[in-house]
Design a protein around this motif. Structure first.
Motif, PDB file in Angstrom:
ATOM      1  N   GLN A   1      -3.632   9.692  -0.956  1.00 33.99           N
ATOM      2  CA  GLN A   1      -4.606   9.387   0.088  1.00 33.99           C
ATOM      3  C   GLN A   1      -4.101   9.755   1.477  1.00 33.99           C
ATOM      4  OE1 GLN A   1      -5.886   5.296  -0.216  1.00 33.99           O
ATOM      5  NE2 GLN A   1      -6.078   5.388  -2.448  1.00 33.99           N
ATOM      6  N   TRP A   2      -2.769   9.741   1.664  1.00 35.90           N
ATOM      7  CA  TRP A   2      -2.250   9.971   3.016  1.00 35.90           C
ATOM      8  C   TRP A   2      -1.205  11.083   3.106  1.00 35.90           C
ATOM      9  CZ3 TRP A   2       2.965   9.374   3.135  1.00 35.90           C
ATOM     10  CH2 TRP A   2       3.549   8.532   2.170  1.00 35.90           C
TER      11      TRP A   2
ATOM     12  N   SER B   1      -1.383  15.518  -2.193  1.00 34.23           N
ATOM     13  CA  SER B   1      -2.840  15.628  -2.158  1.00 34.23           C
ATOM     14  C   SER B   1      -3.334  16.467  -3.336  1.00 34.23           C
ATOM     15  CB  SER B   1      -3.280  16.266  -0.840  1.00 34.23           C
ATOM     16  OG  SER B   1      -4.678  16.404  -0.802  1.00 34.23           O
ATOM     17  N   ASN B   2      -4.385  15.985  -3.992  1.00 35.26           N
ATOM     18  CA  ASN B   2      -4.958  16.670  -5.164  1.00 35.26           C
ATOM     19  C   ASN B   2      -3.922  16.867  -6.268  1.00 35.26           C
ATOM     20  OD1 ASN B   2      -7.493  16.988  -3.844  1.00 35.26           O
ATOM     21  ND2 ASN B   2      -6.667  18.763  -2.755  1.00 35.26           N
TER      22      ASN B   2
ATOM     23  N   ALA C   1      -7.133   2.629   5.658  1.00 36.36           N
ATOM     24  CA  ALA C   1      -7.008   2.021   4.329  1.00 36.36           C
ATOM     25  C   ALA C   1      -6.591   0.554   4.378  1.00 36.36           C
ATOM     26  CB  ALA C   1      -5.998   2.814   3.495  1.00 36.36           C
TER      27      ALA C   1
ATOM     28  N   TYR D   1       0.831  -1.207   0.000  1.00 34.26           N
ATOM     29  CA  TYR D   1       0.000   0.000   0.000  1.00 34.26           C
ATOM     30  C   TYR D   1       0.866   1.257   0.000  1.00 34.26           C
ATOM     31  CZ  TYR D   1      -3.163   3.668   1.561  1.00 34.26           C
ATOM     32  OH  TYR D   1      -3.858   4.848   1.652  1.00 34.26           O
TER      33      TYR D   1
ATOM     34  N   GLN E   1       0.160   5.313  -6.536  1.00 31.50           N
ATOM     35  CA  GLN E   1      -1.226   5.715  -6.760  1.00 31.50           C
ATOM     36  C   GLN E   1      -1.971   5.923  -5.441  1.00 31.50           C
ATOM     37  OE1 GLN E   1      -1.995   6.586  -9.775  1.00 31.50           O
ATOM     38  NE2 GLN E   1       0.007   5.832 -10.445  1.00 31.50           N
ATOM     39  N   ASN E   2      -1.483   5.318  -4.365  1.00 30.91           N
ATOM     40  CA  ASN E   2      -2.115   5.496  -3.056  1.00 30.91           C
ATOM     41  C   ASN E   2      -1.592   6.717  -2.315  1.00 30.91           C
ATOM     42  OD1 ASN E   2      -3.591   3.094  -3.363  1.00 30.91           O
ATOM     43  ND2 ASN E   2      -1.921   1.866  -2.515  1.00 30.91           N
ATOM     44  N   ARG E   3      -0.529   7.280  -2.809  1.00 28.26           N
ATOM     45  CA  ARG E   3       0.157   8.351  -2.072  1.00 28.26           C
ATOM     46  C   ARG E   3      -0.738   9.560  -1.764  1.00 28.26           C
ATOM     47  NH1 ARG E   3       5.945   8.332  -1.918  1.00 28.26           N
ATOM     48  NH2 ARG E   3       6.674  10.146  -0.763  1.00 28.26           N
TER      49      ARG E   3
ATOM     50  N   LYS F   1      -5.181   7.872   8.255  1.00 28.91           N
ATOM     51  CA  LYS F   1      -5.645   7.514   6.911  1.00 28.91           C
ATOM     52  C   LYS F   1      -5.093   6.159   6.478  1.00 28.91           C
ATOM     53  CE  LYS F   1      -6.118  12.357   5.557  1.00 28.91           C
ATOM     54  NZ  LYS F   1      -5.551  13.468   4.754  1.00 28.91           N
TER      55      LYS F   1
END
Length: 288
Positions: A156-157, A162-163, A286, A147, A152-154, A282
């Protein structure tokens, strides 16, 4: 051996002081089991270093590797190694760098500790505030590592991504397991700042460590130019949670640091503590 390989037998005697107050209670079973400093760990480390040398010098190349010259691989590998060593040093407890609890009330079992450092070699000048926390997860070590190492998960946390769209500019393996690799990441919201990242995993533990670098520095390293750059690494240690002789989930340690600028040291502690809390919350949601 006849096939050109070497056989190594390692015997290790580890003495754990029962009254050692510096050893975190969550980590004591891991240390006492031999995973931390036993022969199995040192053999794994020796194997990792041998594989890292072969792959980072271009002797072995994985099909998933980017087209990077041997000189570029060597330069990136040297900088990544410096980053990992610096990160490990930053997480150590000592009389010089002592960790103290930064939050009296625990938020969902997340208790963050901080320390302050100044004048460390290889770091940007100024006062640095570091926050770290270890949490227990029910997920396996592989699940947590996969994870955190998946770009691609980066978003999220991580606040920085972010964005933002995350792109892998370069990547090469440091062993036969393609998950063990060094990569350079770019974010659509930050044109001149990239992330140098190294991921490594085996049965005794894993890590995902990264540090910001300037785009111009990365381009020089691709050409094989050795860069004596200042690094501010942060990231994760992912360890098997040992209960007796049974593996029971994962111990996840996150460490983040920043240079104190234009704010008080107290405000910096609050900022870095909140970053760690938010990220861990977060991640726990997940993977658990």
């Amino acid at each position: 051996m006849q096939n050109g390989s070497s056989m190594v037998t390692w015997v290790e005697n580890v003495d754990i002081q029962e009254k050692d107050k510096e050893l975190h209670p969550k980590l004591r079973p891991f240390v006492e089991s031999g995973f931390a400093f036993g022969a199995r760990r040192w053999i794994s480390t020796l194997q990792q270093e041998a594989e890292r040398f072969i792959y980072s010098t271009g002797i072995n190349i994985s099909p998933t590797d980017s087209a990077i010259s041997p000189e570029g691989r060597r330069s990136l590998a040297m900088t990544a190694k410096k980053m990992v060593i610096s990160f490990c040093s930053d997480t150590c407890n000592s009389t010089y760098h002592h960790w103290t609890s930064s939050n009296k009330s625990r938020q969902k079992n997340i208790e963050v500790k901080t320390n302050k450092r100044r004048g460390d070699p290889g770091k940007p000048p100024g006062l640095h505030r570091t926050a770290g926390c270890t949490v227990e997860l029910i997920s396996s070590q592989n699940r947590v590592f996969d994870y955190l190492s998946d770009i691609q998960n980066r978003p999220q946390w991580e606040r920085m991504s972010s964005n933002s769209l995350v792109q892998e500019l370069a990547r090469f393996s440091t062993g036969p397991d393609p998950r063990n690799c060094i990569s350079v990441l770019a974010f659509s919201r930050h044109n001149e700042i990239l992330i140098l990242q190294e991921c490594c995993t085996d049965a005794t533990g894993s890590y995902v460590i990264f540090a910001p670098i300037e785009k111009a520095v990365f381009q020089s390293m691709l050409c094989g130019v050795d860069q004596d750059i200042q690094l501010m690494p942060f990231g994760f240690f992912i360890l098997p949670n040992v209960s007796g002789s049974i593996l029971d989930g994962t111990l996840l340690t996150m460490v983040f640091q920043l240079t104190v600028k234009n704010v008080s040291s107290k405000q910096a502690v609050q900022v870095v503590t909140q970053i760690v809390k938010d990220a861990l919350q977060k991640i726990m949601e997940a993977v658990n």
